[in-house]
Design a protein around this motif. Sequence first.
Motif, mmCIF file in Angstrom:
data_model
loop_
_atom_site.group_PDB
_atom_site.id
_atom_site.type_symbol
_atom_site.label_atom_id
_atom_site.label_comp_id
_atom_site.label_asym_id
_atom_site.label_seq_id
_atom_site.Cartn_x
_atom_site.Cartn_y
_atom_site.Cartn_z
ATOM 1 N N ALA A 174 0.833 -1.210 0.000
ATOM 2 C CA ALA A 174 0.000 0.000 0.000
ATOM 3 C C ALA A 174 0.863 1.253 0.000
ATOM 4 N N HIS A 228 2.296 1.707 -3.497
ATOM 5 C CA HIS A 228 1.269 2.169 -4.435
ATOM 6 C C HIS A 228 1.002 3.655 -4.271
ATOM 7 N N GLU A 229 1.067 4.123 -3.044
ATOM 8 C CA GLU A 229 0.910 5.553 -2.790
ATOM 9 C C GLU A 229 2.015 6.337 -3.516
ATOM 10 N N ASP A 255 1.623 6.258 -7.377
ATOM 11 C CA ASP A 255 0.480 7.091 -7.722
ATOM 12 C C ASP A 255 0.836 8.565 -7.712
ATOM 13 N N GLN A 256 1.546 8.972 -6.686
ATOM 14 C CA GLN A 256 1.838 10.399 -6.516
ATOM 15 C C GLN A 256 3.034 10.841 -7.347
ATOM 16 N N TYR A 260 1.691 -7.376 1.932
ATOM 17 C CA TYR A 260 0.401 -6.738 2.198
ATOM 18 C C TYR A 260 0.095 -6.664 3.696
ATOM 19 N N VAL A 315 2.501 -6.157 -8.675
ATOM 20 C CA VAL A 315 1.932 -6.303 -7.331
ATOM 21 C C VAL A 315 0.676 -5.446 -7.282
ATOM 22 N N ASP A 316 -0.487 -6.102 -7.256
ATOM 23 C CA ASP A 316 -1.740 -5.349 -7.214
ATOM 24 C C ASP A 316 -1.860 -4.554 -5.919
ATOM 25 N N GLU A 317 -2.592 -3.466 -6.031
ATOM 26 C CA GLU A 317 -2.915 -2.751 -4.803
ATOM 27 C C GLU A 317 -4.007 -3.528 -4.086
ATOM 28 N N PRO A 318 -3.839 -3.763 -2.774
ATOM 29 C CA PRO A 318 -4.912 -4.464 -2.058
ATOM 30 C C PRO A 318 -6.145 -3.576 -2.039
#
Lengths: 348, 348
Positions: free
Chosen positions: B239, B242-243, B246-247, B278, B336-339
Motif C-alpha cells: 500500500a 502504491h501511494e 500514484d503520486q 500486504y 503487485v496489485d494494490e490491495p
Amino acid sequence: MSTVNVTCPLPHDSGDRVLLAHGEGARLTRRLIRDIVQPAFDNEFLAPLADAAVLPALGGPIVMTTDSYVVSPLFFPGGDIGKLAVHGTINDLAVCGAAPLYLSVALILEEGLPLDVLRRVVASIRDAAQACGVPVVTGDTKVVPRGAADGLFVCTTGLGRLTPGAALGADRVRPGDRILVSGTLGDHGIAVLAARTGLDLEPPPASDTASLFGLVEELLGAGIDVRFLRDPTRGGVSAALHEVVDQAGVSVLLEEQALPVAPGVRGACELLGLDPLYVANEGKLLAIVAPDDAERALACLRRHPLGARAALIGEVTPESPPEVCIRGLLGVVRVVDEPSGAPLPRIC
Amino acid sequence: MSTVNVTCPLPHDSGDRVLLAHGEGARLTRRLIRDIVQPAFDNEFLAPLADAAVLPALGGPIVMTTDSYVVSPLFFPGGDIGKLAVHGTINDLAVCGAAPLYLSVALILEEGLPLDVLRRVVASIRDAAQACGVPVVTGDTKVVPRGAADGLFVCTTGLGRLTPGAALGADRVRPGDRILVSGTLGDHGIAVLAARTGLDLEPPPASDTASLFGLVEELLGAGIDVRFLRDPTRGGVSAALHEVVDQAGVSVLLEEQALPVAPGVRGACELLGLDPLYVANEGKLLAIVAPDDAERALACLRRHPLGARAALIGEVTPESPPEVCIRGLLGVVRVVDEPSGAPLPRIC
C-alpha cells in the motif's frame, strides 16, 4: 511465497455503505478519502494527503486539546455530531483564551454505515470548520465490523494560539468574583434527549452548538479581568462550578431566579425531573470575572449575537468547606450536589 | 424548577468496571481521571487538568497527525493497543521528518470494560510515551453503552517539530532511487491475527510495534538524501509503494529474494495464503533514498538496534504506466496489485 492478491471480493450491492475494506488503508480507503473526505476539507495542509500535516511555526504559547464525540443520535435539531466535533474542540481552546488555528479529524466508522450518512457528517464538519475559519489539516479513518461501534464516532484535536495577556484558571478565582453565562441553559442536552426518545415538545428544543471564540474574543478584547472560562458541556454548569470550587477552594452562590432557561427546556426538565443546571450546553460560555468588571462583561456578552440572553447568575464566596450553593425562588439557600451518575449518557 | 440531583444510584458490585456514569463529566469521570489516567501521565502540561494544554512556542514548522486505534484483541504478543497508539502516531510524525514533542490521548470506553483492562492500557500508553520521551499533555474520556463499542478505542494526536533540512515527499522520488526497509515484514499483522484466531505458530510471532524516530534521526543526521519515508502499516509495504507510484508517476521494482521475512511469519503467510508485502508493520521504516546514498543508508539503519535486519529491497524505475512490480525468485517480473479488500481488518 507468492504475490497473489488476498483481497475479498466486494458484494455488488455494497456501493452505498461503509465496508470493512474501507478501513484497510488500501485502494478503497484511498477512494473513500478522495471522494468524500478530502474534497470537503480541501486546503494546502491537507492536500498532500500524507499521514501528517506540516504547519507553519507558531509564535507564542500554543494550546492543544482533544475530544471524542459519541453523541446518539447522530443528527438532532440544531446540529449533528459533525458540528459538535468542530465546535466542542474549538470551545475547549477558546475557554483557555486561545484562538483556534487547526483541527484534525479522526473517524471511526461502523461497517454498514450508509455512505450518505458519512457524507452528511463530513459536510457538516466542513461547514462548521469553514464558518469558524479553522482548516482541517489532517485526519484518519478506521472501520470496525458491524456491532463493534454504533454508527460513527469522531475524534477532533485542536491547536490554537494563546491570546497575549490571557491568564485564565480556577486558581485566579477570588471571593467576590461574579459568575456569568452567555445564554439559556440546557438547550443541547434537552434537544438530544428529545431527538433520542421521540419526546414531542412544543416549541421543539434545538441544540445551541456554536463556536464560543467570538464571545471570548469580545471579553478579552475589552480588557475585562476574566478569571475563568468554561463551556459547560457534560454535567452542565453544575459540573463546571464544582470543578472551580474544588480547585480554587472557594464557594459559589447562584441565584435561581437569574438562571436563563428557555420555556421549552424548562418544561421538558420539569416533565423529566431534570435540573437545567446539570444539563449539557454546547454553545454557552460560563465566565467568572472580577467584581468591578461584571456589568461591563455582561454588556459585552449581550452585544454579541450569541449572548443576547447573557445573565449574571451568581458570585464567588469565601464560605468553607467549598460548595456550590443556590438561593431558590423563595430565598432559601441549598447545596447543589455534584452529579455523579448518568442522567444523560452520550450527549456529546 | 428544583435542584434535585437526578443521578442514578450505582450498583454496589460495579467498582471494577467502567460505568456509563464514568463518561458524564462529573464526579465519577473526575475520579476515573484522577485515579487512573492522570497519575500515569503526570507532567506539567497535563497537571492543571483543564480541557486543553498550554504548550511553549514552537520555533520552526510544526507537524500534526492523528490516528484512531481499534485493534482487536487489545493485547497481543509484542504489544497492545496502548503501545500501538503511542508508536503509530509518533511514527506518522517521524516519517515526515519530525521529532515528536507532545501527544494527546482520547479514550472511548465501552460500559462494562473491566477497570483492570483500562489500567493496563493506560500503563502501556504511559510506558511507551515515557520511553519515547513524549509527554501526554491532554486527553478525553467518553463512555458508550454496552454494545455501542468493542471494549476500548484510543485516538492519539501528535505534535512534532520538523527537522531542519528534511524535505520528504513522494514528489521527490526519482527513477534510480533505492528502496530500503528497516527489518522483517508482516510481524505485526501476523501477531495480531494469530492472537485473534488462536492460531498456534512456532515460534509465536510478536508485533514489531516501536517508535521509528530513532531510525529516522540516524538517516537524517547522517546527511543521507532521503526522498520519502513511510511506516508501512495497514496494507503493508504494498500500500505504501502504491501511494508512491500514484503520486510520483514512477514505477518500482522489488526483488523478492531481498525481502526480509521472519520464518514464523513466512510460515503463517504460506498457511493462510497471505503475502507479507500486504501485511501490516508497526515498527518498520520504508525509506526511498538517492542512488548514491543507498549503501550508506543501509549501514546507517543496521547500526540501530531496530535495523539489524534492514535490507535494500528494490529501486524506482521510469516505467510507465506507474506500477509496483516484483522480480520473483525465478526471475519473472510480476505486477503487485494494490490491495482493495480487507484481508486483515482491525489490525491497528
